[in-house]
Design a protein around this motif. Structure first.
Motif, short mmCIF file in Angstrom:
data_model
loop_
_atom_site.label_atom_id
_atom_site.label_comp_id
_atom_site.label_asym_id
_atom_site.label_seq_id
_atom_site.Cartn_x
_atom_site.Cartn_y
_atom_site.Cartn_z
N VAL A 294 -4.56 2.86 7.13
CA VAL A 294 -4.15 3.70 6.01
C VAL A 294 -4.82 5.07 6.15
O VAL A 294 -6.04 5.19 6.02
CB VAL A 294 -4.53 3.08 4.65
CG1 VAL A 294 -4.03 3.96 3.51
CG2 VAL A 294 -3.98 1.66 4.53
N TRP B 76 0.06 8.21 5.94
CA TRP B 76 0.66 7.22 6.83
C TRP B 76 0.02 5.87 6.57
O TRP B 76 -1.20 5.76 6.44
CB TRP B 76 0.46 7.63 8.28
CG TRP B 76 0.95 6.62 9.28
CD1 TRP B 76 2.25 6.35 9.60
CD2 TRP B 76 0.15 5.74 10.10
NE1 TRP B 76 2.31 5.36 10.56
CE2 TRP B 76 1.03 4.98 10.88
CE3 TRP B 76 -1.23 5.54 10.23
CZ2 TRP B 76 0.59 4.02 11.80
CZ3 TRP B 76 -1.67 4.59 11.13
CH2 TRP B 76 -0.78 3.84 11.92
N VAL B 77 0.85 4.84 6.47
CA VAL B 77 0.40 3.46 6.40
C VAL B 77 1.15 2.70 7.49
O VAL B 77 2.39 2.69 7.51
CB VAL B 77 0.68 2.82 5.03
CG1 VAL B 77 0.18 1.37 5.01
CG2 VAL B 77 0.03 3.63 3.91
N TRP C 23 0.83 -1.21 0.00
CA TRP C 23 0.00 0.00 0.00
C TRP C 23 0.87 1.26 0.00
O TRP C 23 0.55 2.23 -0.68
CB TRP C 23 -0.95 -0.02 1.20
CG TRP C 23 -2.18 -0.86 0.96
CD1 TRP C 23 -2.22 -2.21 0.77
CD2 TRP C 23 -3.52 -0.39 0.85
NE1 TRP C 23 -3.51 -2.63 0.57
CE2 TRP C 23 -4.34 -1.53 0.62
CE3 TRP C 23 -4.12 0.85 0.95
CZ2 TRP C 23 -5.72 -1.44 0.46
CZ3 TRP C 23 -5.51 0.96 0.81
CH2 TRP C 23 -6.29 -0.18 0.56
N ARG C 24 1.97 1.24 0.75
CA ARG C 24 2.86 2.40 0.71
C ARG C 24 3.40 2.62 -0.69
O ARG C 24 3.47 3.76 -1.18
CB ARG C 24 4.02 2.19 1.69
CG ARG C 24 3.64 2.25 3.15
CD ARG C 24 4.88 2.26 4.03
NE ARG C 24 4.53 1.91 5.41
CZ ARG C 24 4.74 0.71 5.95
NH1 ARG C 24 5.32 -0.25 5.24
NH2 ARG C 24 4.38 0.49 7.20
N GLU C 25 3.80 1.54 -1.33
CA GLU C 25 4.40 1.67 -2.66
C GLU C 25 3.38 2.14 -3.69
O GLU C 25 3.64 3.03 -4.49
CB GLU C 25 5.00 0.33 -3.09
CG GLU C 25 5.65 0.36 -4.47
CD GLU C 25 6.25 -0.97 -4.87
OE1 GLU C 25 6.79 -1.05 -5.99
OE2 GLU C 25 6.17 -1.94 -4.08
#
Length: 414
Positions: free
Chosen positions: A372, A345-346, A335-337
């Motif tokens: 998330v 923020w994740v 999810w960050r990528e």
């Protein structure tokens, strides 16, 4: 000196109104903290004595400080309160809790404890009766979730599940008070709130006075104070409804801001001389649009290993098979990528305490394995979980932006 926080407001108001506040559990605001806050905010004198006059706490659902400042030209009463607050602690502002959403924030206000302690960690959470051990082939579905606003369906008893005592349960009249049947506090808001799941979880312990029109609430507050009730909590939700339906930049939102402003002017006119009014909010709001909606079903790399979705589109809570920590770490990394700068923020459940406060058993039983928080005005939606109306909603909140997290903390005296 730390910035004011929503968790301090009701407790400080209670001791400022001359009520005795008993200490609660370790995770909640203490009586000593409440007295110190009341003194800092001018609700108690240097001799630690409460002013004998009553206090009204006005909670405006959905009124962020950013929105009020931008639209203050439509609110002459609140504009004057803003100007008066400039030299006060926080300069007229306070921080709400994470996530910046009503169920979490009203319980933080009502208990003086953060969501990690109360378990009120979002608009909706994985139903604690379902359990966390979801198999790999589970598909996200709305029936998996418990709504912490409505408490409909297979819901636990809100009093037992959210068992941090409320401020109203911890207060009592001082020993030298008149021995009559006057309650120490009342709440005022729509009649349907009496005995509701959210009221029982967040604000239980005070007698509720029903008034479905915002214009009728100042009169009820004034009458209660004249009967000798020291502390009044007054809820205004019309602004939030308008923001969700039309966006906070809409004419509908402005109309409700003007109604609120007129009601606050009326409140000051009608309450007994000397009454203090504290106005704050549970969260602010941002406006979104279809170009900033991410449909989870259209992103296989985001949907992989996600077996349930709760929270809200601005602060999603994702659940992985069997709540496996390694799977959660992998989902968080993907999810960050994929989201990049669209997310503020994740984090994983193991990292959540820094945001929502130390995590107790209630929160641990329902909190997402991956959390998330979205940036700017981005949202994540899932048509398997969210209704068409929720997906299309222009006004949203729940994340960590200043527009959502910073709320007014304004004071006036009749």
């Amino acid at each position: 000196m730390s910035a004011p926080h929503l968790r301090q407001v009701l407790a400080a108001a209670a001791v400022g109104a001359g009520l005795t506040l008993r200490d609660g559990p370790a995770e909640a605001i203490t009586a000593a903290e409440a007295r110190a806050t009341a003194a800092e905010w001018g609700l108690r004198g240097a001799d630690d004595a409460a002013d004998p006059d009553g206090v009204v706490v006005v909670l405006v659902d959905g009124l962020g400080l950013c929105q009020l400042q931008e639209r203050r030209g439509h609110a002459p009463t609140l504009r004057a309160w803003l100007a008066d607050a400039a030299p006060a602690p926080g300069g007229g502002s306070a921080h709400t809790c994470v996530p910046s959403t009503t169920a979490a924030a009203l319980t933080t206000l009502g208990t003086g404890a953060l969501p990690g302690a109360t378990g009120m960690v979002g608009y909706c959470v994985l139903n604690p009766r379902l359990g966390r051990d979801l198999p790999t082939d589970t598909t996200p579905d709305a029936t998996q979730n418990l709504c912490l606003i409505t408490w409909e369906g297979r819901a636990p008893d809100p009093r037992r599940w959210q068992d941090v005592p409320t401020i109203f349960e911890r207060i009592s009249s001082p020993p030298d008070a008149a021995a009559d049947q006057t309650p120490p506090a009342v709440t005022i808001g729509p009649a349907r709130f009496a005995g509701s799941g959210l009221t029982e979880a967040a604000l239980r312990g005070a007698h509720h006075l029903g008034a479905d029109r915002v214009e009728d609430r100042p009169g009820l507050a004034a009458d209660a104070l004249r009967r000798g009730v020291p502390l009044v909590y007054l809820y205004v939700g019309e602004l939030d409804h308008a923001g969700h339906r039309h966006g906070w930049r809409s004419k509908h939102w402005l109309e409700q801001l003007e109604r609120l402003d007129a009601a606050m002017a009326e409140l000051l006119r009608r309450v007994p001389a000397g009454t203090r009014v504290l106005l704050t909010a549970d969260h602010g709001m941002v406006d979104t649009d279809p170009a900033h909606r991410i449909d989870l079903t259209e992103y296989p790399e985001l949907a992989r290993d996600v077996v349930a979705v709760a929270g809200e589109p601005r602060f999603s809570q994702l659940y992985v098979p069997h709540s496996d920590p390694e799977a959660a770490a992998a989902v968080a990394a993907r999810w960050r990528e994929v989201l990049g700068e669209r997310a503020l923020w994740v984090g994983t459940r193991a990292q959540a305490a820094a945001r929502i406060g130390p995590i107790g058993a209630r929160a641990d039983s329902v909190l997402g394995d991956v959390l998330v928080a979205m940036a700017d005005n981005w949202v994540v939606v899932d048509p398997r979980v969210h209704s068409a109306g929720a997906i299309a909603m222009p006004g949203v909140h729940g994340s960590l932006t200043d527009a959502e997290m910073t709320v007014p903390l304004l004071a006036a005296r009749a």
